[in-house]
Scaffold this motif. Structure first.
Motif, PDB file in Angstrom:
ATOM      1  N   HIS A   1       2.218 -14.341  41.473  1.00 39.60           N
ATOM      2  CA  HIS A   1       2.501 -13.984  40.082  1.00 39.60           C
ATOM      3  C   HIS A   1       3.439 -12.784  40.088  1.00 39.60           C
ATOM      4  O   HIS A   1       3.549 -12.104  41.093  1.00 39.60           O
ATOM      5  N   PRO A   2       4.090 -12.507  38.968  1.00 37.57           N
ATOM      6  CA  PRO A   2       4.934 -11.309  38.936  1.00 37.57           C
ATOM      7  C   PRO A   2       4.094 -10.076  39.251  1.00 37.57           C
ATOM      8  O   PRO A   2       3.001  -9.913  38.701  1.00 37.57           O
ATOM      9  N   VAL A   3       4.597  -9.252  40.169  1.00 38.60           N
ATOM     10  CA  VAL A   3       3.853  -8.089  40.627  1.00 38.60           C
ATOM     11  C   VAL A   3       4.615  -6.824  40.226  1.00 38.60           C
ATOM     12  O   VAL A   3       5.809  -6.733  40.439  1.00 38.60           O
ATOM     13  N   GLU A   4       3.904  -5.871  39.641  1.00 43.94           N
ATOM     14  CA  GLU A   4       4.549  -4.593  39.342  1.00 43.94           C
ATOM     15  C   GLU A   4       4.116  -3.512  40.317  1.00 43.94           C
ATOM     16  O   GLU A   4       4.890  -2.631  40.663  1.00 43.94           O
ATOM     17  N   LEU A   5       2.851  -3.579  40.725  1.00 37.02           N
ATOM     18  CA  LEU A   5       2.365  -2.587  41.688  1.00 37.02           C
ATOM     19  C   LEU A   5       1.518  -3.317  42.725  1.00 37.02           C
ATOM     20  O   LEU A   5       0.634  -4.093  42.380  1.00 37.02           O
ATOM     21  N   LEU A   6       1.824  -3.058  43.983  1.00 36.48           N
ATOM     22  CA  LEU A   6       1.124  -3.736  45.070  1.00 36.48           C
ATOM     23  C   LEU A   6       0.527  -2.673  45.986  1.00 36.48           C
ATOM     24  O   LEU A   6       1.239  -1.789  46.464  1.00 36.48           O
ATOM     25  N   ILE A   7      -0.784  -2.758  46.183  1.00 38.88           N
ATOM     26  CA  ILE A   7      -1.469  -1.823  47.071  1.00 38.88           C
ATOM     27  C   ILE A   7      -1.760  -2.584  48.366  1.00 38.88           C
ATOM     28  O   ILE A   7      -2.477  -3.577  48.344  1.00 38.88           O
ATOM     29  N   VAL A   8      -1.223  -2.117  49.465  1.00 33.74           N
ATOM     30  CA  VAL A   8      -1.355  -2.862  50.719  1.00 33.74           C
ATOM     31  C   VAL A   8      -1.919  -1.956  51.799  1.00 33.74           C
ATOM     32  O   VAL A   8      -1.491  -0.813  51.943  1.00 33.74           O
ATOM     33  N   ALA A   9      -2.882  -2.474  52.570  1.00 37.63           N
ATOM     34  CA  ALA A   9      -3.422  -1.693  53.680  1.00 37.63           C
ATOM     35  C   ALA A   9      -3.466  -2.548  54.940  1.00 37.63           C
ATOM     36  O   ALA A   9      -4.040  -3.633  54.927  1.00 37.63           O
ATOM     37  N   ASN A  10      -2.869  -2.072  55.996  1.00 38.93           N
ATOM     38  CA  ASN A  10      -2.859  -2.754  57.292  1.00 38.93           C
ATOM     39  C   ASN A  10      -2.777  -4.273  57.145  1.00 38.93           C
ATOM     40  O   ASN A  10      -3.677  -4.994  57.580  1.00 38.93           O
ATOM     41  N   PRO A  11      -1.695  -4.762  56.556  1.00 37.96           N
ATOM     42  CA  PRO A  11      -1.675  -6.181  56.167  1.00 37.96           C
ATOM     43  C   PRO A  11      -1.583  -7.148  57.348  1.00 37.96           C
ATOM     44  O   PRO A  11      -1.856  -8.327  57.160  1.00 37.96           O
ATOM     45  N   VAL A  12      -1.212  -6.684  58.523  1.00 37.80           N
ATOM     46  CA  VAL A  12      -1.027  -7.649  59.616  1.00 37.80           C
ATOM     47  C   VAL A  12      -2.037  -7.441  60.730  1.00 37.80           C
ATOM     48  O   VAL A  12      -1.876  -7.945  61.829  1.00 37.80           O
ATOM     49  N   PHE A  13      -3.111  -6.729  60.422  1.00 39.90           N
ATOM     50  CA  PHE A  13      -4.219  -6.498  61.351  1.00 39.90           C
ATOM     51  C   PHE A  13      -4.656  -7.816  62.002  1.00 39.90           C
ATOM     52  O   PHE A  13      -5.132  -8.719  61.323  1.00 39.90           O
ATOM     53  N   GLY A  14      -4.440  -7.936  63.308  1.00 37.17           N
ATOM     54  CA  GLY A  14      -4.934  -9.105  64.022  1.00 37.17           C
ATOM     55  C   GLY A  14      -4.198 -10.403  63.758  1.00 37.17           C
ATOM     56  O   GLY A  14      -4.693 -11.471  64.080  1.00 37.17           O
ATOM     57  N   LEU A  15      -3.008 -10.334  63.171  1.00 36.90           N
ATOM     58  CA  LEU A  15      -2.266 -11.575  62.922  1.00 36.90           C
ATOM     59  C   LEU A  15      -1.300 -11.847  64.063  1.00 36.90           C
ATOM     60  O   LEU A  15      -0.832 -10.924  64.727  1.00 36.90           O
ATOM     61  N   ASP A  16      -0.965 -13.120  64.284  1.00 34.50           N
ATOM     62  CA  ASP A  16       0.035 -13.426  65.289  1.00 34.50           C
ATOM     63  C   ASP A  16       1.419 -13.108  64.717  1.00 34.50           C
ATOM     64  O   ASP A  16       1.573 -12.904  63.525  1.00 34.50           O
ATOM     65  N   PHE A  17       2.423 -13.077  65.567  1.00 37.83           N
ATOM     66  CA  PHE A  17       3.666 -12.469  65.101  1.00 37.83           C
ATOM     67  C   PHE A  17       4.409 -13.327  64.085  1.00 37.83           C
ATOM     68  O   PHE A  17       5.194 -12.816  63.294  1.00 37.83           O
ATOM     69  N   ASN A  18       4.157 -14.646  64.086  1.00 39.35           N
ATOM     70  CA  ASN A  18       4.749 -15.465  63.026  1.00 39.35           C
ATOM     71  C   ASN A  18       4.187 -15.089  61.663  1.00 39.35           C
ATOM     72  O   ASN A  18       4.932 -14.933  60.693  1.00 39.35           O
ATOM     73  N   ALA A  19       2.867 -14.929  61.647  1.00 36.09           N
ATOM     74  CA  ALA A  19       2.215 -14.538  60.396  1.00 36.09           C
ATOM     75  C   ALA A  19       2.642 -13.134  59.999  1.00 36.09           C
ATOM     76  O   ALA A  19       2.781 -12.824  58.817  1.00 36.09           O
ATOM     77  N   VAL A  20       2.870 -12.270  61.006  1.00 39.85           N
ATOM     78  CA  VAL A  20       3.331 -10.912  60.712  1.00 39.85           C
ATOM     79  C   VAL A  20       4.693 -10.966  60.027  1.00 39.85           C
ATOM     80  O   VAL A  20       4.913 -10.350  58.980  1.00 39.85           O
ATOM     81  N   ALA A  21       5.618 -11.743  60.627  1.00 39.99           N
ATOM     82  CA  ALA A  21       6.956 -11.835  60.054  1.00 39.99           C
ATOM     83  C   ALA A  21       6.896 -12.375  58.630  1.00 39.99           C
ATOM     84  O   ALA A  21       7.582 -11.880  57.727  1.00 39.99           O
ATOM     85  N   GLU A  22       6.038 -13.376  58.434  1.00 41.69           N
ATOM     86  CA  GLU A  22       5.922 -13.980  57.109  1.00 41.69           C
ATOM     87  C   GLU A  22       5.381 -12.968  56.098  1.00 41.69           C
ATOM     88  O   GLU A  22       5.921 -12.830  54.991  1.00 41.69           O
ATOM     89  N   THR A  23       4.333 -12.242  56.511  1.00 39.41           N
ATOM     90  CA  THR A  23       3.746 -11.249  55.606  1.00 39.41           C
ATOM     91  C   THR A  23       4.765 -10.179  55.253  1.00 39.41           C
ATOM     92  O   THR A  23       4.930  -9.808  54.086  1.00 39.41           O
TER      93      THR A  23
END
Lengths: 522, 362
Positions: free
Chosen positions: A432-454
């Motif tokens: 959805h349209p986002v105005e404010l995004l709060i993100v914390a350690n979003p790629v914790f334990g993800l493989d690098f494809n998922a990291v790149a995507e995130t």
């Protein structure tokens, strides 16, 4: 085949060979004919995407699972590892991504208890003396009398490693041990383990997603893909590109997420303004001591810091999971406390760390979890009545767009792998349209494809005009994504710099509490 | 395959409690045999006493009416992740307040008196259990223990007022409040010897079920119960939802108490504390906290209760025999909860060569 007890007790690093190991769960083949050899004193890295079978392999090795097929040789003798006790007798120990310490017991008690077979009466004087001698041999300083539950993540992981050393393991399996550590902490922990391997006191098998650690410490690599052996090689001959290619099976496009140039952020009023924010931790001690920061639309503000300096509490306050004790939080100029109305009004979304714990209801379905943000808004609900059809339609759309691997949208979300839980949450928060995004350690334990995507999706949100607050313990991630970087230490923002002018050493200085010296000097 | 996957939750939801009931029956049969009676005869009498004739059916339904509501007193808070066992106290308090409301409203038309009784009973029961939800959220008191202790207080309060300040001097053998008056009693359902309370309970259960299953309220409640942190992240005010769910549960039990006074006893006295609140815990657990399933399960448990008299008359077995059966069912039901999600495992467990070798060795 010799039973475990007959293997002569030995010390020092062991030689490990796995031949043709297979493991099925019902119809799912988790591990298919995988072989692996580590010489005594080797530092071997096991790579693979999420769900490639790495965890299954090591769980078979430590006796949590019993392999369906395959042979394990320790020092060229065939052994049977039917349960964790067998593995422990062979000197095989494991350090997990998640912690296994008893939170209410002190570090010393945790270490002593781990030895097992304790006498009914524990001679603490003797135990303390033994522990102190042992601790003296370590480069770490860990408070022995603190309850394990009160330690920060980095400290806990060190205690986990120390525990294994204290138990005189000969093979140490590390399952993503540094995912909660700062780079310095990781280097400290892995450096210690690496030294022991070089002295042939310990053989190491590490599962990690961080190539930096592989190239810095490992001497050989085995790559798994979809439960099968996908390649191996020795370091430093093997390149990162080569390893990455083995993991995904095809050359990876390096520019999955082309970093848009640091376009100057328009000089507009901040979307998120935090002034003198204070909050208490779980034990009533202040963890936020007057945080000041602001994020403008179209900007990523990165918050760097060693874990346990208040970043977690900051995110919890902003996502409504912790009350504040002082200060103000303004979003678009209006007071914000994380209530649903305010979220809807200001289009606030968040990607907290550990999504299964913080952002999902584990026992409910994927479709339900994907509807958490808009279950009470059309088209999902009208006049308070929920349309199951609309909910399913939305979930199916998310699954397709974000490539969530799930047995179905009716499956409980806890049955999904970590990467796919994260994808499900990403889909919910970023569709959805986002105005404010709060993100914390979003790629914790993800493989690098998922990291790149995130990362690509975070940048896309920023480029679409969202203000992004990105809390991360991974400095490289912040340097790659953020427009500005602020350092948090001891519950305050102690340093702030534009990302293009950021100097890693300077950041590290402040992360390590350098501002205190400065204050004294002033 | 797709079909089994889709219906597995339903099979599980119905299959596990039914299996547990059968196991409990088997254990009960062992108990009956051990005390020198024929299990077969006991089961036949149980059936006859519960569902064998129109008289026993009416007896069963009469007991099922409060059980539906006390079952909801457990099942509704359970949606928000709470284990509330203080329904007995909320029922007692509901009975007391409804009697007070009746005396305050004396002279009004019977419908107003009845409405006032039911509303005040529900409100008071709701506040009482809501209090244990509040204690949990704001003072860290475990809601199970909190609701149980509050329940003891409520029963003591009922006894205190019934034997003290509110005692009707005319009630000599059995201390009671002043009678609410025959004109104000809730009547029977048309063509049956069962009062309207059964209908009220069934409607309460159905409305609850619809709200939980089809509305945003139910969705929010399930989210709060499943993971309060995620609910907070979604902007839900968890404290309000928890206290609200406790209130709704308590109001069901309070309503049961009011109905017992308005339809059965005619006054508040110690007879309303007859174990319906505790049996409601059993009902909710067998129904797996599903408000719809509470209705048939309440009928079943009501039937077992109703059959107690029959066992006593025919086999000279004490009234407590059916309580033994209830106790066994409760233990087996709680033990069977761990089977959830494991039905597949039982079917597919492969015997690996390695584990076969190990089991052969030992």
């Amino acid at each position: 085949m010799k039973p475990v007890e007959m293997v002569a007790p030995a010390t020092g690093a062991l030689e490990l060979e796995i031949m043709g190991m297979s493991k099925r769960f019902g119809d799912v083949v988790a591990l298919d004919d995988v072989s692996l050899h580590i010489p005594a004193g080797g530092f071997h890295a096991l790579l693979g995407e999420n769900g490639a079978g790495k965890s299954t392999l090591v769980k078979c090795l430590v006796g949590f699972y019993t392999a369906d097929q395959g042979t394990v040789l320790v020092d060229n003798r065939e052994v049977q590892i039917a349960n964790p006790k067998d593995a422990s007798q062979l000197g095989i120990g494991m350090v997990y991504q998640h912690f296994t310490l008893v939170p209410s017991m002190t570090v010393a008690e945790n270490l002593v208890v781990a030895r097992g077979a304790l006498p009914a009466f524990i001679n603490w004087h003797e135990e303390r003396a033994r522990l102190s001698d042992f601790m003296a041999t370590l480069p770490f300083k860990i408070p022995l009398d603190k309850p394990a539950g009160s330690l920060a993540a980095g400290e806990k992981q060190k205690v986990e490693i120390i525990k294994q050393l204290y138990l005189q393991r000969r093979l140490l399996i590390l399952d993503e041990p540094t995912s909660v550590l700062t780079p310095d902490e990781a280097d400290e922990a892995l450096g210690l383990v690496g030294d022991l391997a070089r002295q042939k006191l310990l053989t190491v098998l590490i599962i990690t997603h961080k190539f930096r650690e592989v190239t810095a410490y490992a001497d050989a690599v085995t790559v798994l893909r979809r439960g099968r052996f996908a390649g191996s090689g020795a370091l430093p001959e093997l390149t990162i590109e080569h390893m990455a290619e083995m993991m995904v099976g095809s050359p990876v496009a390096q520019d999955v997420a082309p970093r848009t140039q640091h376009t100057p952020v328009a000089d507009v009023p901040p979307r998120l303004l935090i002034d003198q924010l204070c909050a208490q931790g779980d034990h009533g001690l202040p963890v936020l001591r007057g945080v000041n920061l602001s994020v403008r639309p179209g900007e990523i503000l990165g918050i760097a810091g060693v874990s346990g300096n208040g970043q977690k509490a900051l995110v919890e306050v902003l996502t409504g999971q912790r009350g504040k004790t002082g200060g103000t939080v303004l979003v678009n100029g209006l007071p914000y406390s994380g209530r649903r109305k305010e979220q809807t009004l200001n289009k606030v979304y968040s990607l907290p760390e550990e999504p299964l714990r913080n952002a999902c209801v584990a026992s409910l379905s994927v479709a339900h979890n994907m509807s958490l943000r808009n279950y009470d808004k059309p088209p999902l609900a009208r006049w308070g009545w929920i349309s199951q059809r609309a909910m399913r339609k939305q979930a199916n759309g998310y699954v397709e767009t974000f490539r969530v691997k799930t047995p179905g949208i009716d499956a409980r979300i806890q049955t999904l792998s970590g990467g796919n839980v994260q994808r499900a949450v990403l889909a919910r928060e970023l569709s959805h349209p986002v105005e404010l995004l709060i993100v914390a350690n979003p790629v914790f334990g993800l493989d690098f494809n998922a990291v790149a995507e995130t990362h690509a999706r975070l940048l896309a949100a920023r480029n679409a005009g969202a203000a992004v607050l990105l809390v991360s313990e991974d400095l490289d991630e912040l340097l790659e994504l953020a427009d500005r970087i602020a350092v948090m230490s001891d519950g305050r923002i102690v340093f702030e710099t534009p990302a293009e002018k950021a100097d890693v050493r300077e950041l590290g200085h402040y992360m390590a509490g350098g501002h205190e010296e400065t204050e004294v000097m002033q | 395959m797709e079909l089994t996957r889709r219906f597995l939750p339903l099979v599980e939801a119905v299959g596990i409690p039914v299996m547990a009931l059968l196991v409990a029956m088997l254990l009960f049969a062992g108990f009956v045999a051990a005390v020198g009676q024929s299990p077969l005869e006991v089961f036949v009498l149980l059936y006859k006493g519960a569902f064998g004739s129109s008289f026993s059916w009416q007896n069963t339904l009469l007991r099922a009416a409060p059980l539906i509501l006390t079952g909801l007193a457990v099942a509704i808070p359970a949606q928000a992740g709470m284990v509330i066992i203080g329904g007995e106290g909320a029922l007692a308090l509901g009975a007391l307040t409804s009697a007070v409301a009746a005396s305050a409203l004396q002279g009004a038309s019977p419908h107003w008196v009845q409405a006032g009784m039911l509303l005040s009973g529900a409100l008071c029961g709701g506040v009482w259990i809501g209090l244990s939800g509040w204690l949990r959220q704001y003072r860290g008191v475990n809601e199970t223990i909190g609701s149980l202790l509050l329940s003891y207080i409520a029963i003591a309060l009922l006894n205190f007022f019934v034997e003290g300040p509110l005692k009707d001097p005319a009630s000599l053998n059995k201390p009671s409040t002043a009678p609410i008056g025959d004109a104000n009693m809730i009547g029977n359902l048309p063509g049956m010897d069962v009062h309207y309370g059964l209908l009220f309970g069934a409607i309460f259960a159905l409305v609850t079920w619809v709200i939980l299953k089809f509305t945003t309220v139910g969705f929010a409640l399930k989210t709060v119960g499943g993971n309060p942190r995620a609910a907070q992240m979604a902007g839900l005010r968890v404290n309000y939802w928890i206290v609200g769910a406790a209130f709704a549960g308590g109001s069901a039990a309070g309503l049961a108490g009011a109905i017992e006074v308005a339809a059965v006893q005619g006054a508040a006295n110690a007879s309303v504390v007859a174990g319906y609140g505790y049996a409601g815990i059993l009902v909710a657990f067998i129904a797996r906290q599903n408000p719809f399933a509470v209705i048939p399960v309440a009928v079943l448990i009501g039937g077992i209760n109703a059959a107690g008299g029959m066992l006593q008359r025919r086999l000279d077995m004490p009234d407590a025999t059916v309580l033994v059966l209830q106790g066994i069912i409760f233990v087996v039901i709680i033990a069977s909860e761990t089977l959830n999600g494991r039905l597949r495992l039982i079917k597919f467990k492969p015997l690996s060569p390695v584990s076969a070798a190990i089991s052969a060795k030992t």
